[in-house]
Design an enzyme around this catalytic site. Sequence first.
Site, PDB file in Angstrom:
ATOM      1  N   ARG A 113      41.740  31.989  47.051  1.00 34.61           N
ATOM      2  CA  ARG A 113      40.979  32.780  48.023  1.00 34.61           C
ATOM      3  C   ARG A 113      40.713  31.911  49.246  1.00 34.61           C
ATOM      4  O   ARG A 113      40.502  30.695  49.115  1.00 34.61           O
ATOM      5  CB  ARG A 113      39.635  33.240  47.430  1.00 34.61           C
ATOM      6  CG  ARG A 113      39.745  34.441  46.489  1.00 34.61           C
ATOM      7  CD  ARG A 113      40.148  35.720  47.220  1.00 34.61           C
ATOM      8  NE  ARG A 113      40.240  36.877  46.343  1.00 34.61           N
ATOM      9  CZ  ARG A 113      41.364  37.363  45.813  1.00 34.61           C
ATOM     10  NH1 ARG A 113      42.520  36.783  46.048  1.00 34.61           N
ATOM     11  NH2 ARG A 113      41.341  38.440  45.051  1.00 34.61           N
TER      12      ARG A 113
ATOM     13  N   HIS B  20      48.969  37.294  51.899  1.00 33.09           N
ATOM     14  CA  HIS B  20      48.345  37.722  50.630  1.00 33.09           C
ATOM     15  C   HIS B  20      49.369  38.470  49.763  1.00 33.09           C
ATOM     16  O   HIS B  20      49.136  39.605  49.342  1.00 33.09           O
ATOM     17  CB  HIS B  20      47.109  38.589  50.883  1.00 33.09           C
ATOM     18  CG  HIS B  20      46.177  38.606  49.699  1.00 33.09           C
ATOM     19  ND1 HIS B  20      44.813  38.647  49.811  1.00 33.09           N
ATOM     20  CD2 HIS B  20      46.421  38.593  48.359  1.00 33.09           C
ATOM     21  CE1 HIS B  20      44.262  38.664  48.610  1.00 33.09           C
ATOM     22  NE2 HIS B  20      45.224  38.636  47.707  1.00 33.09           N
TER      23      HIS B  20
HETATM   24  P1  NDP Z   1      40.399  33.274  35.665  1.00 28.67           P
HETATM   25  O1  NDP Z   1      39.030  33.820  35.685  1.00 28.67           O
HETATM   26  O2  NDP Z   1      41.279  33.513  34.481  1.00 28.67           O
HETATM   27  O3  NDP Z   1      40.350  31.690  35.859  1.00 28.67           O
HETATM   28  C1  NDP Z   1      39.520  31.085  36.810  1.00 28.67           C
HETATM   29  C2  NDP Z   1      39.610  29.572  36.636  1.00 28.67           C
HETATM   30  O4  NDP Z   1      38.826  28.967  37.671  1.00 28.67           O
HETATM   31  C3  NDP Z   1      39.040  29.111  35.290  1.00 28.67           C
HETATM   32  O5  NDP Z   1      39.789  28.033  34.788  1.00 28.67           O
HETATM   33  C4  NDP Z   1      37.643  28.642  35.696  1.00 28.67           C
HETATM   34  O6  NDP Z   1      37.080  27.632  34.870  1.00 28.67           O
HETATM   35  C5  NDP Z   1      37.910  28.070  37.064  1.00 28.67           C
HETATM   36  N1  NDP Z   1      36.661  27.975  37.827  1.00 28.67           N
HETATM   37  C6  NDP Z   1      35.809  28.967  38.169  1.00 28.67           C
HETATM   38  N2  NDP Z   1      34.738  28.461  38.827  1.00 28.67           N
HETATM   39  C7  NDP Z   1      34.936  27.120  38.881  1.00 28.67           C
HETATM   40  C8  NDP Z   1      34.181  26.043  39.407  1.00 28.67           C
HETATM   41  N3  NDP Z   1      32.999  26.240  40.003  1.00 28.67           N
HETATM   42  N4  NDP Z   1      34.667  24.786  39.276  1.00 28.67           N
HETATM   43  C9  NDP Z   1      35.845  24.562  38.659  1.00 28.67           C
HETATM   44  N5  NDP Z   1      36.616  25.538  38.127  1.00 28.67           N
HETATM   45  C10 NDP Z   1      36.157  26.812  38.245  1.00 28.67           C
HETATM   46  O7  NDP Z   1      41.112  33.795  36.995  1.00 28.67           O
HETATM   47  P2  NDP Z   1      42.656  34.055  37.247  1.00 28.67           P
HETATM   48  O8  NDP Z   1      43.412  32.844  36.870  1.00 28.67           O
HETATM   49  O9  NDP Z   1      43.067  35.356  36.676  1.00 28.67           O
HETATM   50  O10 NDP Z   1      42.655  34.237  38.846  1.00 28.67           O
HETATM   51  C11 NDP Z   1      42.242  33.184  39.700  1.00 28.67           C
HETATM   52  C12 NDP Z   1      42.099  33.690  41.118  1.00 28.67           C
HETATM   53  O11 NDP Z   1      43.391  33.904  41.703  1.00 28.67           O
HETATM   54  C13 NDP Z   1      41.422  35.057  41.278  1.00 28.67           C
HETATM   55  O12 NDP Z   1      40.032  34.955  41.156  1.00 28.67           O
HETATM   56  C14 NDP Z   1      41.854  35.440  42.666  1.00 28.67           C
HETATM   57  O13 NDP Z   1      40.928  34.927  43.605  1.00 28.67           O
HETATM   58  C15 NDP Z   1      43.202  34.735  42.849  1.00 28.67           C
HETATM   59  N6  NDP Z   1      44.307  35.694  42.940  1.00 28.67           N
HETATM   60  C16 NDP Z   1      45.088  35.694  44.070  1.00 28.67           C
HETATM   61  C17 NDP Z   1      46.138  36.578  44.203  1.00 28.67           C
HETATM   62  C18 NDP Z   1      47.024  36.546  45.405  1.00 28.67           C
HETATM   63  O14 NDP Z   1      47.913  37.391  45.550  1.00 28.67           O
HETATM   64  N7  NDP Z   1      46.870  35.598  46.313  1.00 28.67           N
HETATM   65  C19 NDP Z   1      46.441  37.560  43.163  1.00 28.67           C
HETATM   66  C20 NDP Z   1      45.575  37.468  42.000  1.00 28.67           C
HETATM   67  C21 NDP Z   1      44.550  36.573  41.916  1.00 28.67           C
HETATM   68  P3  NDP Z   1      36.747  27.932  33.310  1.00 28.67           P
HETATM   69  O15 NDP Z   1      38.101  28.001  32.651  1.00 28.67           O
HETATM   70  O16 NDP Z   1      35.977  26.746  32.904  1.00 28.67           O
HETATM   71  O17 NDP Z   1      36.005  29.226  33.274  1.00 28.67           O
END
Ligand code: NDP
Length: 308
Positions: free
Chosen positions: A223, A271
């Site tokens: 993001r 995007h």
């Molecule tokens: P998930 O919820 O499966 O994974 C999120 C990861 O981020 C987890 O490993 C989580 O840690 C980690 N995380 C969250 N907060 C923190 C923090 N404060 N510090 C460190 N690590 C953190 O999400 P997805 O993998 O499904 O998706 C990730 C993102 O990809 C989406 O939220 C979206 O913004 C983006 N996206 C972009 C797209 C595009 O076309 N550009 C399409 C789809 C998604 P933990 O494992 O410990 O919970």
Amino acid sequence: MIRIYFAAPTWSEYEPWLPAALTAAGIRAEILLEAPDPALIDYIVYAPSGPLADFRPFTRAKAVLSLWAGVEKIVSNQSLTQPLCRMVDPGLSESMVEYVTGHVLRHHLGMDRHIVNPGRIWDPTPPPLARQRPVAMLGLGELGLACARALQALNFPVQGWSRSAKAIDGLETFHGRDGLREVLSAAQIVVTLLPRTPETENILNAESLAWLPAGAVVINPGRGPLIDDGALLAALDAGRVGHATLDVFRTEPLPQDHPFQAHPGVTITPHVAADTRAPTASTVIAENIRRSEAGEPLLYLVDRARGY
Ligand code: NDP
């Protein structure tokens, strides 16, 4: 018969798939594209680009099923009291893996030197092997872990960073501020696949970008607000960051006068890194409705306090 309100502008993509997926899951459902009587709706299929902002009238809805993986636009909506599920879709993951490996390989192989080569300069410098190119994966969720695994399969040494401590077979993982410093200090390429939350905003800022080895590449399909734009531009100008490939921005479409637009060290993609794919996502939606109707726990529930 349950009633599903499809509150997203992409019905034409789902029409060939969602009814069939519901039937295959044993669900008898009526799918509505409008909800003149919200109190009759059992489930809401939601996208932020759709018409729905006030969830209060949907008094009977058992779940809101997001078509998007990122839920930052709905997670703090005070009118939402129903359980919220984010999208985890094999098709979406597959496309993110293709985007990330493609852009990592572009930078790793130095493809621009040969593709963008107006002087037709014969530069026979070979790239190092992937095993000599450490990659930091920020975010080890559905998408980050899938991308980490794909890069490992190409021999890139990958270190992962997440919010919570993890033990993942064959992957070195880190968490917390010190962990971030450690993975960034070692990385020649950093990929950000974090959700947008108050904690992740500006995670790549002047301080953390300075931890990267000189010339490291940033790839952000997560993001826009994960990156402090001004700090990234300063790091690019100083050569601390060699290139940034950005798919997401604080404002989309990225305004024409944004300094990223003219910067030679920035690649902008609009995007497009990963899109939810109707054939596979329909099965995910149908399975979640089946589970809910059978009294089983919903998959991919969003933790509203955590923000993802
Ligand atoms: P998930 O919820 O499966 O994974 C999120 C990861 O981020 C987890 O490993 C989580 O840690 C980690 N995380 C969250 N907060 C923190 C923090 N404060 N510090 C460190 N690590 C953190 O999400 P997805 O993998 O499904 O998706 C990730 C993102 O990809 C989406 O939220 C979206 O913004 C983006 N996206 C972009 C797209 C595009 O076309 N550009 C399409 C789809 C998604 P933990 O494992 O410990 O919970």
